[in-house]
Write a protein that holds these residues in place. Structure first.
Motif, PDB file in Angstrom:
ATOM      1  N   UNK A 133      -0.729   2.226   4.383  1.00 46.79           N
ATOM      2  CA  UNK A 133       0.517   2.941   4.658  1.00 46.79           C
ATOM      3  C   UNK A 133       0.606   3.150   6.164  1.00 46.79           C
ATOM      4  N   UNK A 134       1.822   3.384   6.641  1.00 46.80           N
ATOM      5  CA  UNK A 134       2.053   3.761   8.030  1.00 46.80           C
ATOM      6  C   UNK A 134       2.460   5.229   8.020  1.00 46.80           C
ATOM      7  N   UNK A 135       1.666   6.078   8.693  1.00 47.56           N
ATOM      8  CA  UNK A 135       1.949   7.512   8.745  1.00 47.56           C
ATOM      9  C   UNK A 135       2.278   7.907  10.174  1.00 47.56           C
ATOM     10  N   UNK A 189       2.549  -0.373   1.625  1.00 47.97           N
ATOM     11  CA  UNK A 189       2.368  -1.727   1.111  1.00 47.97           C
ATOM     12  C   UNK A 189       1.349  -1.640  -0.017  1.00 47.97           C
ATOM     13  N   UNK A 190       1.771  -2.030  -1.236  1.00 55.36           N
ATOM     14  CA  UNK A 190       0.919  -1.952  -2.416  1.00 55.36           C
ATOM     15  C   UNK A 190       0.968  -3.292  -3.146  1.00 55.36           C
ATOM     16  N   UNK A 191      -0.101  -4.066  -3.016  1.00 50.09           N
ATOM     17  CA  UNK A 191      -0.201  -5.390  -3.651  1.00 50.09           C
ATOM     18  C   UNK A 191       0.973  -6.287  -3.290  1.00 50.09           C
ATOM     19  N   UNK A 192       1.340  -6.321  -2.034  1.00 50.68           N
ATOM     20  CA  UNK A 192       2.415  -7.169  -1.566  1.00 50.68           C
ATOM     21  C   UNK A 192       3.802  -6.572  -1.722  1.00 50.68           C
ATOM     22  N   UNK A 193       3.919  -5.451  -2.413  1.00 48.92           N
ATOM     23  CA  UNK A 193       5.206  -4.787  -2.590  1.00 48.92           C
ATOM     24  C   UNK A 193       5.383  -3.762  -1.470  1.00 48.92           C
ATOM     25  N   UNK A 194       6.439  -3.918  -0.681  1.00 46.00           N
ATOM     26  CA  UNK A 194       6.664  -3.074   0.486  1.00 46.00           C
ATOM     27  C   UNK A 194       7.724  -2.021   0.162  1.00 46.00           C
ATOM     28  N   UNK A 225      14.111   8.314   6.583  1.00 40.30           N
ATOM     29  CA  UNK A 225      13.074   7.694   7.404  1.00 40.30           C
ATOM     30  C   UNK A 225      11.681   7.776   6.796  1.00 40.30           C
ATOM     31  N   UNK A 226      11.455   8.686   5.819  1.00 46.63           N
ATOM     32  CA  UNK A 226      10.138   8.769   5.193  1.00 46.63           C
ATOM     33  C   UNK A 226      10.264   8.525   3.701  1.00 46.63           C
ATOM     34  N   UNK A 227       9.135   8.216   3.067  1.00 48.51           N
ATOM     35  CA  UNK A 227       9.098   8.013   1.621  1.00 48.51           C
ATOM     36  C   UNK A 227       8.883   9.383   0.981  1.00 48.51           C
ATOM     37  N   UNK A 228       9.835   9.819   0.164  1.00 48.31           N
ATOM     38  CA  UNK A 228       9.730  11.151  -0.437  1.00 48.31           C
ATOM     39  C   UNK A 228       8.608  11.179  -1.474  1.00 48.31           C
TER      40      UNK A 228
END
Length: 105
Positions: A4-6, A43-48, A53-56
């Motif tokens: 992940x990008x934090x 990024x989880x098993x190729x799924x982005x 702006x952030x993932x809730x």
């Protein structure tokens, strides 16, 4: 979970589960567990997954390993033909974090 990008301190860091990241100095004590909830990309098993702006609901749990100073940066100011020279240095304070778990709820 691949990575992940934090965001921490206005900077972005790539964090993987079980990995170690170095961020700007945090006020937490050594051994404290902290939660970084500003996840920008996952990024989880190729799924982005990209946040807006952030993932809730996404969280990164990390433990503070140590506080330390970085290497010295030399700052040298010079003006030609004016006999002006000034040499100073700077050492940035950092915190090293051990990434324990990543959750994408």
């Amino acid at each position: 979970m691949n990575y992940v990008i934090v965001e921490s301190g206005g900077k972005q860091y790539k964090a993987a589960e079980g990995g170690v990241i170095t961020v700007d100095l945090l006020p937490n004590e050594v051994g404290d567990e902290i939660v970084l909830d500003s996840v920008l990309l996952a990024v989880n098993d190729g799924e982005v997954s990209v946040g807006t702006p952030t993932i809730s609901g996404a969280k990164v749990r990390a433990t503070v390993l140590e506080h330390f100073k970085g290497r010295k940066i030399l700052v040298f100011k010079y003006k030609a033909k004016e006999d002006y020279r000034k040499k100073t240095g700077h050492r940035q304070n950092y915190t090293r974090l051990q990434v324990e778990s990543i959750s994408l709820e």
